[in-house]
Design a protein around this motif. Sequence first.
Motif, PDB file in Angstrom:
ATOM      1  N   UNK A   1       0.842  -1.193   0.000  1.00 26.93           N
ATOM      2  CA  UNK A   1       0.000   0.000   0.000  1.00 26.93           C
ATOM      3  C   UNK A   1       0.877   1.244   0.000  1.00 26.93           C
ATOM      4  N   UNK A   2       0.501   2.211  -0.841  1.00 26.53           N
ATOM      5  CA  UNK A   2       1.252   3.447  -0.945  1.00 26.53           C
ATOM      6  C   UNK A   2       0.269   4.620  -0.951  1.00 26.53           C
ATOM      7  N   UNK A   3       0.683   5.749  -0.371  1.00 25.90           N
ATOM      8  CA  UNK A   3      -0.147   6.960  -0.398  1.00 25.90           C
ATOM      9  C   UNK A   3       0.740   8.128  -0.820  1.00 25.90           C
ATOM     10  N   UNK A   4       1.391   8.777   0.153  1.00 25.37           N
ATOM     11  CA  UNK A   4       2.324   9.845  -0.208  1.00 25.37           C
ATOM     12  C   UNK A   4       3.596   9.301  -0.846  1.00 25.37           C
ATOM     13  N   UNK A   5       3.987   8.111  -0.444  1.00 28.68           N
ATOM     14  CA  UNK A   5       5.123   7.434  -1.060  1.00 28.68           C
ATOM     15  C   UNK A   5       6.488   7.868  -0.567  1.00 28.68           C
ATOM     16  N   UNK A   6       6.545   8.661   0.492  1.00 30.99           N
ATOM     17  CA  UNK A   6       7.844   9.194   0.930  1.00 30.99           C
ATOM     18  C   UNK A   6       8.756   8.112   1.501  1.00 30.99           C
TER      19      UNK A   6
ATOM     20  N   UNK B   1       3.424  16.257   0.655  1.00 27.36           N
ATOM     21  CA  UNK B   1       2.960  14.988   0.073  1.00 27.36           C
ATOM     22  C   UNK B   1       2.783  13.902   1.119  1.00 27.36           C
ATOM     23  N   UNK B   2       3.607  13.921   2.155  1.00 25.60           N
ATOM     24  CA  UNK B   2       3.559  12.878   3.174  1.00 25.60           C
ATOM     25  C   UNK B   2       2.293  12.956   4.008  1.00 25.60           C
ATOM     26  N   UNK B   3       1.751  11.799   4.365  1.00 22.36           N
ATOM     27  CA  UNK B   3       0.499  11.722   5.116  1.00 22.36           C
ATOM     28  C   UNK B   3       0.747  11.296   6.555  1.00 22.36           C
ATOM     29  N   UNK B   4      -0.235  11.587   7.398  1.00 21.52           N
ATOM     30  CA  UNK B   4      -0.121  11.180   8.796  1.00 21.52           C
ATOM     31  C   UNK B   4      -0.117   9.659   8.901  1.00 21.52           C
TER      32      UNK B   4
END
Length: 331
Positions: free
Chosen positions: A31-36, A111-114
Amino acid sequence: MTDVMHNFELYQPGTVADAQAILKDSDDPWIIAGGKDSLGWFKDRVKQPSEVVDIAGIEELQGIREEDDGGLWIGALTTLTEIGASDVIKNRFPALSTAADHVASPQIRNAGTIGGNVSQDTRCGYYRDGFPCYRAGGNTCYANTPTAMNREHALFEASRCVAVTPSDTAPALAALEATFVIQGDGDRRDVSADDFFIGPDIDITRMTSLERGDILLGIRIPGKWAGSNQYFEKVSDRNVWDFALVNIAMAASMDGGTVSDVSMVCGGVQCTPRHLSEVEDLMRGESPGSNLETLVKRVAASGAQPLNFNHFKVPMMRNLAARAVRSLAAG
């Protein structure tokens, strides 16, 4: 070859239900979101999942919502920039707002998410460079040898692995007694911060209780500490980008000049955010001042077992705890 990603199938579901269906049918999902964090793993070719599920477009996982008890719901895909800039978070839970503002750099926070920040894997250089350590399925800890470079590693609760939690928001959320809401295969569960972050004695391959196929939906912060006296401080080699050597978060309630209740959590010193229980017990019923600061320094790092190159973390822990107490005296 580094900085060249492997081939993988990319899925971009629009709902949690769609994401769950993809994950259920996937053999090797990531699973990926912001991808940082994820993209670094892929570029270094240490992690090579065959299927990547990008959940960044799921709107129901985004945003900040006020709860009836004075607490907040924060969607897992809410960016760190949004959290740092939110007036309601600044007013009710400034420790979290400050912590979010200290993550990495402005570009990464945008871009990064909590959800990604609390779920990221450890930053141990040996592990991330592909050494076959215990965490990677091997039979040794390369960071815990006589010649290892381990200034960034654990002081407490090492069980084969001496890596530490890299998250700046995790200590703040733990101090605020947050609950993590997770969607699994057919079930939804609420997990306390104390149970969400797990150490190597529980599962050395993970740093959270998230299991294969789980999606972190969001984080619920109860109203208990809303508007209380709060503190966050991070010490790192550089003010921008670097992970914490040690950080600390505190929430405290005052009654007539004395501490009626307090929650203090330290990061960067063990695999999970560390509750300073002895400090909390010492502070309750006491008035902030130099005497209390001195006593807090004595117990803040009690039981620490430094490695070759991280002895400096012990006085750092003590001083950060004392500075948190000092913030109460300053109002």
